[in-house]
Scaffold this motif. Structure first.
Motif, PDB file in Angstrom:
ATOM      1  N   VAL A 220       0.842  -1.233   0.116  1.00 10.21           N
ATOM      2  CA  VAL A 220       0.571   0.206  -0.105  1.00 10.21           C
ATOM      3  C   VAL A 220       0.995   1.250   0.074  1.00 10.21           C
ATOM      4  O   VAL A 220       0.413   1.917  -0.791  1.00 10.21           O
ATOM      5  N   LEU A 221       1.470   1.135   0.875  1.00  7.26           N
ATOM      6  CA  LEU A 221       2.629   2.495   0.950  1.00  7.26           C
ATOM      7  C   LEU A 221       3.368   3.175  -0.342  1.00  7.26           C
ATOM      8  O   LEU A 221       3.860   4.078  -0.828  1.00  7.26           O
ATOM      9  N   VAL A 222       3.718   2.038  -0.646  1.00  2.85           N
ATOM     10  CA  VAL A 222       4.662   1.818  -2.695  1.00  2.85           C
ATOM     11  C   VAL A 222       3.706   2.869  -3.467  1.00  2.85           C
ATOM     12  O   VAL A 222       4.773   3.087  -3.752  1.00  2.85           O
ATOM     13  N   TYR A 223       3.038   2.743  -3.366  1.00  4.91           N
ATOM     14  CA  TYR A 223       2.052   3.727  -4.458  1.00  4.91           C
ATOM     15  C   TYR A 223       1.386   5.019  -4.031  1.00  4.91           C
ATOM     16  O   TYR A 223       0.463   4.955  -4.551  1.00  4.91           O
ATOM     17  N   MET A 224       1.913   5.176  -2.753  1.00  5.93           N
ATOM     18  CA  MET A 224       1.525   6.609  -2.301  1.00  5.93           C
ATOM     19  C   MET A 224       2.573   6.878  -1.919  1.00  5.93           C
ATOM     20  O   MET A 224       4.109   6.926  -2.088  1.00  5.93           O
ATOM     21  N   GLY A 225       3.394   8.665  -1.942  1.00  2.00           N
ATOM     22  CA  GLY A 225       4.284   9.192  -1.304  1.00  2.00           C
ATOM     23  C   GLY A 225       3.755  10.949  -1.226  1.00  2.00           C
ATOM     24  O   GLY A 225       2.303  11.102  -1.447  1.00  2.00           O
ATOM     25  N   MET A 226       5.048  11.515  -0.641  1.00  2.00           N
ATOM     26  CA  MET A 226       4.391  12.857  -0.570  1.00  2.00           C
ATOM     27  C   MET A 226       5.367  13.451  -2.008  1.00  2.00           C
ATOM     28  O   MET A 226       6.697  13.731  -2.026  1.00  2.00           O
ATOM     29  N   THR A 227       5.281  13.906  -2.906  1.00  2.00           N
ATOM     30  CA  THR A 227       5.526  14.885  -3.813  1.00  2.00           C
ATOM     31  C   THR A 227       5.676  16.583  -3.473  1.00  2.00           C
ATOM     32  O   THR A 227       4.458  16.223  -3.198  1.00  2.00           O
ATOM     33  N   SER A 228       6.785  16.779  -4.354  1.00  2.00           N
ATOM     34  CA  SER A 228       6.415  18.826  -4.526  1.00  2.00           C
ATOM     35  C   SER A 228       5.247  18.856  -5.330  1.00  2.00           C
ATOM     36  O   SER A 228       5.154  18.566  -6.748  1.00  2.00           O
ATOM     37  N   GLN A 229       3.949  19.028  -5.369  1.00  2.00           N
ATOM     38  CA  GLN A 229       2.680  19.683  -5.659  1.00  2.00           C
ATOM     39  C   GLN A 229       2.757  21.088  -5.585  1.00  2.00           C
ATOM     40  O   GLN A 229       3.056  21.852  -4.320  1.00  2.00           O
ATOM     41  N   ASN A 230       2.210  21.869  -6.630  1.00  2.00           N
ATOM     42  CA  ASN A 230       1.920  23.652  -6.440  1.00  2.00           C
ATOM     43  C   ASN A 230       0.453  23.344  -5.982  1.00  2.00           C
ATOM     44  O   ASN A 230      -0.368  22.495  -6.112  1.00  2.00           O
ATOM     45  N   VAL A 231       0.283  23.943  -4.821  1.00  2.00           N
ATOM     46  CA  VAL A 231      -1.158  24.459  -4.284  1.00  2.00           C
ATOM     47  C   VAL A 231      -2.360  25.098  -4.782  1.00  2.00           C
ATOM     48  O   VAL A 231      -1.526  25.899  -4.833  1.00  2.00           O
ATOM     49  N   PRO A 232      -3.396  24.704  -5.287  1.00  2.00           N
ATOM     50  CA  PRO A 232      -4.168  25.349  -5.900  1.00  2.00           C
ATOM     51  C   PRO A 232      -4.286  26.720  -5.625  1.00  2.00           C
ATOM     52  O   PRO A 232      -4.635  26.894  -4.034  1.00  2.00           O
ATOM     53  N   GLY A 233      -4.570  27.412  -5.382  1.00  5.25           N
ATOM     54  CA  GLY A 233      -5.211  28.667  -5.839  1.00  5.25           C
ATOM     55  C   GLY A 233      -3.946  29.792  -5.641  1.00  5.25           C
ATOM     56  O   GLY A 233      -3.550  31.194  -5.129  1.00  5.25           O
TER      57      GLY A 233
ATOM     58  N   GLU B 267      -6.540  -0.767  -6.120  1.00  6.22           N
ATOM     59  CA  GLU B 267      -6.744  -2.466  -6.049  1.00  6.22           C
ATOM     60  C   GLU B 267      -5.798  -2.923  -5.108  1.00  6.22           C
ATOM     61  O   GLU B 267      -6.374  -4.094  -5.254  1.00  6.22           O
ATOM     62  N   VAL B 268      -3.996  -2.478  -5.364  1.00  8.43           N
ATOM     63  CA  VAL B 268      -3.296  -3.292  -4.232  1.00  8.43           C
ATOM     64  C   VAL B 268      -4.069  -3.065  -2.567  1.00  8.43           C
ATOM     65  O   VAL B 268      -3.774  -3.830  -1.875  1.00  8.43           O
ATOM     66  N   LYS B 269      -4.557  -2.025  -2.146  1.00  2.00           N
ATOM     67  CA  LYS B 269      -5.290  -1.953  -0.946  1.00  2.00           C
ATOM     68  C   LYS B 269      -6.707  -3.070  -1.129  1.00  2.00           C
ATOM     69  O   LYS B 269      -6.473  -3.280   0.209  1.00  2.00           O
ATOM     70  N   ASP B 270      -6.579  -3.040  -2.384  1.00  5.04           N
ATOM     71  CA  ASP B 270      -8.300  -4.128  -1.316  1.00  5.04           C
ATOM     72  C   ASP B 270      -8.318  -5.472  -1.614  1.00  5.04           C
ATOM     73  O   ASP B 270      -8.445  -6.230  -0.512  1.00  5.04           O
ATOM     74  N   VAL B 271      -6.771  -5.551  -2.121  1.00 10.17           N
ATOM     75  CA  VAL B 271      -6.042  -7.007  -1.999  1.00 10.17           C
ATOM     76  C   VAL B 271      -5.974  -6.980  -0.396  1.00 10.17           C
ATOM     77  O   VAL B 271      -6.041  -8.386   0.486  1.00 10.17           O
ATOM     78  N   VAL B 272      -4.415  -6.185  -0.035  1.00 10.68           N
ATOM     79  CA  VAL B 272      -4.079  -6.093   1.455  1.00 10.68           C
ATOM     80  C   VAL B 272      -5.681  -5.975   2.463  1.00 10.68           C
ATOM     81  O   VAL B 272      -5.900  -7.048   3.595  1.00 10.68           O
ATOM     82  N   TRP B 273      -6.334  -5.443   2.202  1.00  9.93           N
ATOM     83  CA  TRP B 273      -7.698  -5.409   3.272  1.00  9.93           C
ATOM     84  C   TRP B 273      -8.134  -6.958   3.233  1.00  9.93           C
ATOM     85  O   TRP B 273      -8.739  -6.990   4.826  1.00  9.93           O
ATOM     86  N   ALA B 274      -8.277  -7.148   2.794  1.00 10.31           N
ATOM     87  CA  ALA B 274      -9.303  -8.297   2.233  1.00 10.31           C
ATOM     88  C   ALA B 274      -8.176  -9.640   3.249  1.00 10.31           C
ATOM     89  O   ALA B 274      -8.857 -10.114   4.119  1.00 10.31           O
ATOM     90  N   MET B 275      -7.052  -9.883   2.621  1.00  7.19           N
ATOM     91  CA  MET B 275      -6.219 -10.686   2.940  1.00  7.19           C
ATOM     92  C   MET B 275      -6.547 -10.008   4.874  1.00  7.19           C
ATOM     93  O   MET B 275      -5.518 -10.669   5.785  1.00  7.19           O
ATOM     94  N   ARG B 276      -5.518  -8.849   5.584  1.00  9.22           N
ATOM     95  CA  ARG B 276      -5.335  -8.917   6.708  1.00  9.22           C
ATOM     96  C   ARG B 276      -5.951  -7.425   7.257  1.00  9.22           C
ATOM     97  O   ARG B 276      -6.671  -8.099   8.096  1.00  9.22           O
ATOM     98  N   ASP B 277      -6.693  -6.581   7.079  1.00  9.99           N
ATOM     99  CA  ASP B 277      -7.690  -6.555   7.629  1.00  9.99           C
ATOM    100  C   ASP B 277      -9.184  -6.291   8.277  1.00  9.99           C
ATOM    101  O   ASP B 277      -9.440  -6.338   9.154  1.00  9.99           O
ATOM    102  N   ALA B 278      -9.389  -7.114   7.060  1.00 13.15           N
ATOM    103  CA  ALA B 278     -10.791  -8.280   7.140  1.00 13.15           C
ATOM    104  C   ALA B 278     -10.478  -9.281   7.627  1.00 13.15           C
ATOM    105  O   ALA B 278     -11.392  -9.890   8.703  1.00 13.15           O
ATOM    106  N   PHE B 279      -9.591  -9.956   7.769  1.00 16.95           N
ATOM    107  CA  PHE B 279      -9.202 -10.817   8.142  1.00 16.95           C
ATOM    108  C   PHE B 279      -8.836 -11.463   9.497  1.00 16.95           C
ATOM    109  O   PHE B 279      -9.150 -12.584  10.245  1.00 16.95           O
TER     110      PHE B 279
END
Length: 354
Positions: free
Chosen positions: A169-182, A198-210
């Motif tokens: 889950v953490l691989v597919y998210m991050g903190m990147t330099s972006q412009n603040v709107p406005g 999609e990855v989170k759904d698999v992890v959720w089913a295997m770990r956070d739900a089970f």
């Protein structure tokens, strides 16, 4: 204000508005943050006390591990509450950029980070319940099986599983330099890959739900056995008390233990240190089952109603209920110190002497 908080959500909840959600989550964050501060102090006391007691037996190691994982979870709760407060402050200030890092991204990150120590707490509590249950139900077979070595192996595996299972889950998210709107300001802002869900759904089913569901079932079974054994031990002690007050000549059909006048079938009542450990584990398990039930209900609700999700129609209701779930988890991680103080004489003695 709510636009910044729910900026990554495209649907509109037909039951709970963005403003209502913001007020509710803000209140829950305040309550959770306050409880977490108290819980952090309590778990620091637990860790210091168990270390002072010496890690000579498996149960003390388990209680120390549980205190450490609860401490880690509560620290993420505090950080998440602070991030929500910063996020709200920016929204109220007409979206002026106050902080060098986007508070919303930090809020989301600590929400995910908290899952790691909480799953560790789930596994440790389940292990405690299973070990005590087996040692009570079949003491001759399991009494000496769960020593320090087995306990350390189980705890090491639980830590590895808790961390590694969430890395996708953490691989597919991050903190990147972006412009603040406005504005012309650029700062680290939350980035989420389209593949993450999609990855989170698999992890959720295997770990956070089970894992929460399986641990709930296992602990409930162990609770039935342990409470039955506690009841038998209580009846046994009552009989001994009555027999001491009113001497009774044993019947010839009774099988006596070493001429003591006490039937062998009754001499097996729990007592002393074993009784205290069982009482601790029973109460810890009861609190866990109570506080883990909202997690199970939220998971089942998502299966029954597909729109009950963070990206779907009832997103704000889902987030609010999830906030209540996190409150229960915070309670679960904060109050074990009272159980240890009441039902662990060695803990109590060590605590008072330090």
């Amino acid at each position: 204000m709510a636009g910044n908080i729910s900026r990554s959500l495209e649907t509109t909840d037909s039951i709970l508005s963005d403003e209502q959600y913001t007020i509710t989550e803000g209140t829950l964050c305040l309550v959770r943050g306050t409880l977490a501060c108290l819980g952090v102090a309590a778990n620091i006391v637990n860790v210091k006390t168990f270390m002072a007691m010496g890690l000579k037996d498996a149960m003390t190691i388990c209680f120390l591990s549980l205190s450490l994982s609860d401490l880690g979870y509560l620290l993420t709760v505090i950080c998440r509450a602070a991030s929500f407060a910063f996020m709200t402050a920016e929204s109220l200030s007409q979206f002026c950029v106050w902080f060098p890092v986007e508070p919303y991204g930090v809020y989301i990150y600590f929400g995910h980070a908290g899952r790691i120590p909480y799953i560790m707490s789930n596994i440790t509590t389940t292990f405690l319940a299973v070990v005590r249950c087996l040692c009570v139900a079949k003491p001759l077979l399991f009494k000496n099986m769960f020593g320090k070595r087995i306990t350390l192996i189980v705890l090491t595996v639980s830590v590895t599983f808790s961390v590694v299972s969430y890395l996708p889950v953490l691989v597919y998210m991050g903190m990147t330099s972006q412009n603040v709107p406005g504005s012309n300001v650029t700062r680290p802002t939350l980035w989420i890959s389209p593949k993450r869900e999609e990855v989170k759904d698999v992890v959720w089913a295997m770990r956070d739900a089970f894992v929460p569901f399986a641990s709930q079932v296992i602990i409930l079974i162990c609770l039935l056995v342990l409470t039955s054994r506690l009841r038998s031990a209580y009846i046994f002690r009552q009989k001994l008390t009555i027999r001491a007050l009113v001497p009774e000549r044993p019947k010839s059909t009774d099988r006596l233990e070493s001429g003591s006048g006490v039937p062998c079938t009754e001499i097996k009542g729990l007592g002393g240190k074993d009784l205290q450990v069982v009482q601790q584990v029973v109460l810890i398990s009861v609190v866990y089952v109570f506080c883990n039930t909202p997690t199970i209900l939220v998971n089942f609700a998502g299966v029954i109603e597909p729109q009950f999700s963070i990206e779907k129609l009832y997103k704000n209701l889902y987030l609010t209920v999830t906030g209540v779930k996190h409150l229960c988890q915070t309670i679960n991680a904060s109050f074990n110190i009272f159980i240890y103080s009441r039902y662990n004489s060695k803990y109590r003695k060590t605590l008072l002497s330090n």
